[in-house]
Design a protein around this motif. Structure first.
Motif, short mmCIF file in Angstrom:
data_model
loop_
_atom_site.label_atom_id
_atom_site.label_comp_id
_atom_site.label_asym_id
_atom_site.label_seq_id
_atom_site.Cartn_x
_atom_site.Cartn_y
_atom_site.Cartn_z
N GLY A 136 -0.59 5.31 4.03
CA GLY A 136 -0.13 5.06 5.39
C GLY A 136 0.09 6.34 6.17
O GLY A 136 -0.28 6.43 7.35
N VAL A 153 -5.13 -3.29 6.37
CA VAL A 153 -3.80 -2.73 6.16
C VAL A 153 -3.04 -2.74 7.48
O VAL A 153 -3.55 -2.29 8.50
CB VAL A 153 -3.88 -1.28 5.63
CG1 VAL A 153 -2.49 -0.67 5.49
CG2 VAL A 153 -4.63 -1.23 4.31
N TYR A 213 -9.95 -5.78 2.66
CA TYR A 213 -8.57 -5.91 3.10
C TYR A 213 -8.36 -5.23 4.44
O TYR A 213 -9.10 -4.31 4.81
CB TYR A 213 -7.60 -5.27 2.09
CG TYR A 213 -7.55 -5.97 0.77
CD1 TYR A 213 -6.59 -6.95 0.52
CD2 TYR A 213 -8.46 -5.67 -0.23
CE1 TYR A 213 -6.54 -7.61 -0.70
CE2 TYR A 213 -8.43 -6.33 -1.46
CZ TYR A 213 -7.48 -7.29 -1.68
OH TYR A 213 -7.43 -7.94 -2.88
N LEU A 249 -9.50 -1.48 4.17
CA LEU A 249 -9.21 -1.01 2.82
C LEU A 249 -10.09 -1.78 1.84
O LEU A 249 -10.31 -2.98 1.99
CB LEU A 249 -7.73 -1.27 2.48
CG LEU A 249 -7.28 -0.95 1.06
CD1 LEU A 249 -7.08 0.56 0.89
CD2 LEU A 249 -5.99 -1.69 0.74
N PHE A 265 -7.20 2.20 -4.52
CA PHE A 265 -7.24 1.93 -3.08
C PHE A 265 -8.18 2.92 -2.41
O PHE A 265 -8.03 4.13 -2.57
CB PHE A 265 -5.85 2.07 -2.47
CG PHE A 265 -4.89 0.98 -2.84
CD1 PHE A 265 -5.27 -0.12 -3.59
CD2 PHE A 265 -3.57 1.05 -2.44
CE1 PHE A 265 -4.39 -1.13 -3.92
CE2 PHE A 265 -2.67 0.05 -2.76
CZ PHE A 265 -3.08 -1.04 -3.50
N TRP A 299 -0.22 -1.06 9.41
CA TRP A 299 0.52 0.20 9.37
C TRP A 299 1.74 0.09 10.27
O TRP A 299 1.62 -0.29 11.44
CB TRP A 299 -0.38 1.35 9.82
CG TRP A 299 0.27 2.68 9.71
CD1 TRP A 299 0.52 3.38 8.58
CD2 TRP A 299 0.74 3.50 10.79
NE1 TRP A 299 1.12 4.58 8.87
CE2 TRP A 299 1.27 4.68 10.22
CE3 TRP A 299 0.79 3.35 12.16
CZ2 TRP A 299 1.82 5.71 10.99
CZ3 TRP A 299 1.33 4.37 12.93
CH2 TRP A 299 1.84 5.52 12.34
N PRO A 308 -9.12 3.65 1.27
CA PRO A 308 -8.89 3.36 2.69
C PRO A 308 -10.11 3.74 3.54
O PRO A 308 -10.82 4.68 3.23
CB PRO A 308 -7.68 4.23 3.04
CG PRO A 308 -7.68 5.32 2.03
CD PRO A 308 -8.33 4.77 0.79
N ALA A 354 -1.20 -4.85 2.85
CA ALA A 354 -2.61 -5.19 3.04
C ALA A 354 -2.80 -6.66 2.72
O ALA A 354 -2.18 -7.19 1.78
CB ALA A 354 -3.50 -4.35 2.12
N CYS A 403 2.87 0.34 3.65
CA CYS A 403 2.15 -0.64 4.46
C CYS A 403 1.95 -1.89 3.61
O CYS A 403 2.19 -1.88 2.41
CB CYS A 403 0.77 -0.13 4.85
SG CYS A 403 0.73 1.49 5.60
N VAL A 457 0.87 -1.18 0.00
CA VAL A 457 0.00 0.00 0.00
C VAL A 457 0.91 1.23 0.00
O VAL A 457 1.87 1.29 0.77
CB VAL A 457 -0.93 -0.02 1.23
CG1 VAL A 457 -1.78 1.23 1.30
CG2 VAL A 457 -1.81 -1.27 1.21
#
Length: 149
Positions: A25, A80, A78, A117, A124, A82, A126, A91, A89, A20
């Motif tokens: 992030g 993620v 997903y 995510l 993407f 972090w 988030p 995922a 990141c 990611v």
């Protein structure tokens, strides 16, 4: 950088994780900084955030799945993981991620954070308010209703 650790590289190489971008992030990091923190700085102040706690090692797959259904992140494709500002990141698909929280955060000391995510048409999307805190041992606390401040 944490994503260069061999266990993370293994997840990437077998297709169980994707990278990611750093920008996503870093935005999450700023979101987390704006949350209420405990007085001693050892994590979020969950007395001010509606959270759901779970001890991971004691959870069977069925119990974990049932418990996860009570969280917003269950609606995300997903999760993620972090690591820190300025780093990408990873995922993983939500169910796989929940069974591998400790593995993903291995070698990353202290409290760790994750968020939801979705990916639509390669973009993407988030879900920062679908987040959780992992204590680095066995406790995971999910924000239940999302946090808006």
């Amino acid at each position: 950088m944490y994503i260069y650790e061999s266990h993370i590289q293994d997840l990437l190489n077998i297709g169980r994780a994707i990278i990611v971008p750093i920008e996503i992030g870093d935005q999450f990091g700023r979101f987390v900084e704006g949350l209420p923190w405990g007085a001693n700085g050892s994590g979020l102040n969950w007395a001010r955030i509606d959270g759901l706690r779970k001890e991971l090692p004691s959870s069977s797959g069925v119990i974990l799945s049932e418990w996860l259904s009570g969280t917003n992140i269950n609606n995300d494709s997903y999760v993620v993981f972090w690591f820190s500002f300025g780093e990408p990141c990873i995922a993983c698909e939500t169910q796989f991620a929940m069974y591998n929280v400790d593995h993903a955060f291995w070698k990353a000391p202290g409290r760790r954070y994750l968020f939801g995510l979705n990916i639509r048409d390669g973009e993407f999307i988030p879900e920062y308010s679908h987040f959780a805190e992992y204590d680095g041992a066995n406790e995971l606390i999910f924000c239940v209703a999302g946090y808006r401040g």
